[in-house]
Design a protein around this motif. Structure first.
Motif, PDB file in Angstrom:
ATOM      1  N   THR A 174       0.832  -1.206   0.000  1.00 43.23           N
ATOM      2  CA  THR A 174       0.000   0.000   0.000  1.00 43.23           C
ATOM      3  C   THR A 174       0.867   1.256   0.000  1.00 43.23           C
ATOM      4  O   THR A 174       0.532   2.252  -0.652  1.00 43.23           O
ATOM      5  CB  THR A 174      -0.958  -0.004   1.204  1.00 43.23           C
ATOM      6  OG1 THR A 174      -1.901  -1.074   1.044  1.00 43.23           O
ATOM      7  CG2 THR A 174      -1.722   1.311   1.311  1.00 43.23           C
ATOM      8  N   ARG A 200       0.609   4.333  -2.693  1.00 39.84           N
ATOM      9  CA  ARG A 200       0.452   5.727  -2.273  1.00 39.84           C
ATOM     10  C   ARG A 200       1.618   6.587  -2.742  1.00 39.84           C
ATOM     11  O   ARG A 200       1.442   7.784  -2.998  1.00 39.84           O
ATOM     12  CB  ARG A 200       0.313   5.786  -0.753  1.00 39.84           C
ATOM     13  CG  ARG A 200      -1.004   5.197  -0.257  1.00 39.84           C
ATOM     14  CD  ARG A 200      -1.086   5.174   1.255  1.00 39.84           C
ATOM     15  NE  ARG A 200      -2.385   4.667   1.697  1.00 39.84           N
ATOM     16  CZ  ARG A 200      -2.703   4.432   2.958  1.00 39.84           C
ATOM     17  NH1 ARG A 200      -1.815   4.682   3.927  1.00 39.84           N
ATOM     18  NH2 ARG A 200      -3.894   3.957   3.270  1.00 39.84           N
ATOM     19  N   PRO A 211      -8.349   3.141  -3.953  1.00 38.27           N
ATOM     20  CA  PRO A 211      -7.612   2.748  -2.749  1.00 38.27           C
ATOM     21  C   PRO A 211      -8.174   1.518  -2.047  1.00 38.27           C
ATOM     22  O   PRO A 211      -9.319   1.101  -2.270  1.00 38.27           O
ATOM     23  CB  PRO A 211      -7.738   3.985  -1.859  1.00 38.27           C
ATOM     24  CG  PRO A 211      -9.026   4.612  -2.273  1.00 38.27           C
ATOM     25  CD  PRO A 211      -9.136   4.367  -3.755  1.00 38.27           C
ATOM     26  N   GLU A 212      -7.349   0.953  -1.177  1.00 33.15           N
ATOM     27  CA  GLU A 212      -7.784  -0.152  -0.339  1.00 33.15           C
ATOM     28  C   GLU A 212      -8.918   0.309   0.568  1.00 33.15           C
ATOM     29  O   GLU A 212      -8.929   1.434   1.057  1.00 33.15           O
ATOM     30  CB  GLU A 212      -6.610  -0.642   0.510  1.00 33.15           C
ATOM     31  CG  GLU A 212      -6.950  -1.818   1.417  1.00 33.15           C
ATOM     32  CD  GLU A 212      -5.782  -2.242   2.287  1.00 33.15           C
ATOM     33  OE1 GLU A 212      -5.889  -3.293   2.941  1.00 33.15           O
ATOM     34  OE2 GLU A 212      -4.769  -1.517   2.324  1.00 33.15           O
ATOM     35  N   ASP A 226      -5.815  -1.197  -5.273  1.00 29.79           N
ATOM     36  CA  ASP A 226      -5.294  -1.745  -4.028  1.00 29.79           C
ATOM     37  C   ASP A 226      -6.349  -2.642  -3.382  1.00 29.79           C
ATOM     38  O   ASP A 226      -7.347  -2.166  -2.852  1.00 29.79           O
ATOM     39  CB  ASP A 226      -4.908  -0.606  -3.078  1.00 29.79           C
ATOM     40  CG  ASP A 226      -4.006  -1.058  -1.940  1.00 29.79           C
ATOM     41  OD1 ASP A 226      -3.867  -2.279  -1.746  1.00 29.79           O
ATOM     42  OD2 ASP A 226      -3.445  -0.195  -1.247  1.00 29.79           O
ATOM     43  N   GLU A 227      -6.142  -3.955  -3.468  1.00 29.87           N
ATOM     44  CA  GLU A 227      -7.010  -4.969  -2.867  1.00 29.87           C
ATOM     45  C   GLU A 227      -8.481  -4.823  -3.294  1.00 29.87           C
ATOM     46  O   GLU A 227      -9.367  -4.691  -2.451  1.00 29.87           O
ATOM     47  CB  GLU A 227      -6.913  -4.904  -1.333  1.00 29.87           C
ATOM     48  CG  GLU A 227      -5.517  -5.053  -0.780  1.00 29.87           C
ATOM     49  CD  GLU A 227      -4.960  -6.470  -0.877  1.00 29.87           C
ATOM     50  OE1 GLU A 227      -5.655  -7.343  -1.416  1.00 29.87           O
ATOM     51  OE2 GLU A 227      -3.836  -6.694  -0.432  1.00 29.87           O
TER      52      GLU A 227
END
Length: 250
Positions: free
Chosen positions: A33, A37, A74-75, A148-149
């Protein structure tokens, strides 16, 4: 990459080309992560550079990087729950000044969102929220999409739908950098892959090759033998030594 004086990522080098899916695998806490970022401008690397189409972007603010064509989903989805689906999408395109033009394209990818445009985003199911998160990132029509995920917390049926959509997005010429705990599904749709351990890349290559690598199968695909010892796992000391991280849409 340093946070609070600690070095999180070291000697990372990776490449993403136009129209391909590249996945990053690794256990929790290894820096995946942080990598995403940093690429998107939330963090800035202490050393090295990030190159987008020949242009260094590692000192640019996040909003400037979005304008250049790199967007992140984003996650944890991180949608705006008290705003409507439509308002979330509009925010996704505001940097590029693209609202109605891109909205129809995104809604054609996610028809469920079209049925829920006036609904509060927080009332959507987990799968629908993930679709909104990806759709919001696509509103700026990025050349590179950071994910992300995306399968986190989703039922297997929804995971399959999300990964099918990623392949469709890729066929539109959008490059995808994918961080994903579901290594089997990620490797299946990816062209290339990187394994991160201890903040370094310990293994990289064609996704199909890594899916067949015994070390990857044991560590990330749930095919570890009972007698496997710590020495059988991927070793951070095998990390490649590079100094530049690059993102390309050639």
């Amino acid at each position: 990459m340093k946070l609070g004086g600690l070095s999180i990522l070291r000697d990372i080098s990776l490449r993403v080309d136009k129209g391909e899916i590249v996945c990053v695998l690794g256990a929790n806490g290894v820096g995946k992560t942080t990598l995403m970022r940093t690429l998107s401008g939330i963090y800035h690397p202490a050393k090295g550079s990030i190159i987008l189409d020949g242009q260094p972007i590692h000192r640019l603010p996040a909003h400037a990087i979005v304008r250049l064509g790199l967007a992140q989903a984003p996650e944890g989805r991180q949608i705006f729950p008290t705003m409507t689906v439509e308002e979330n999408l509009i925010l996704g395109g505001i940097q590029q000044g693209k609202h109605s033009r891109e909205r129809e394209r995104v809604l054609s990818l996610f028809p469920l969102l079209k049925e829920r445009l006036k609904q509060k985003a927080g009332s959507l199911s987990g799968g629908e929220q993930q679709m909104l998160c990806i759709g919001r990132a696509l509103m700026g029509r990025p050349r590179i999409l950071l994910l992300d995920e995306p399968s986190l917390g989703l039922a297997p049926r929804l995971v399959q739908q999300i990964f099918e959509l990623l392949q469709h997005i890729r066929r539109q010429g959008i490059a995808i950098l994918l961080v994903e705990q579901n290594a089997r599904a990620a490797l299946k749709i990816s062209h290339r892959a990187y394994v991160v351990e201890g903040g370094r890349i310990s293994l990289s290559g064609a996704a199909a090759d890594l899916a067949g690598d015994e070390r990857v199968r044991r560590a990330y695909l749930g095919e570890r033998r009972a007698e496997t010892s710590r020495g059988d796992m991927l070793s951070p000391t095998a990390a490649s030594s590079y100094r530049r991280s690059s993102v390309s849409s050639r």
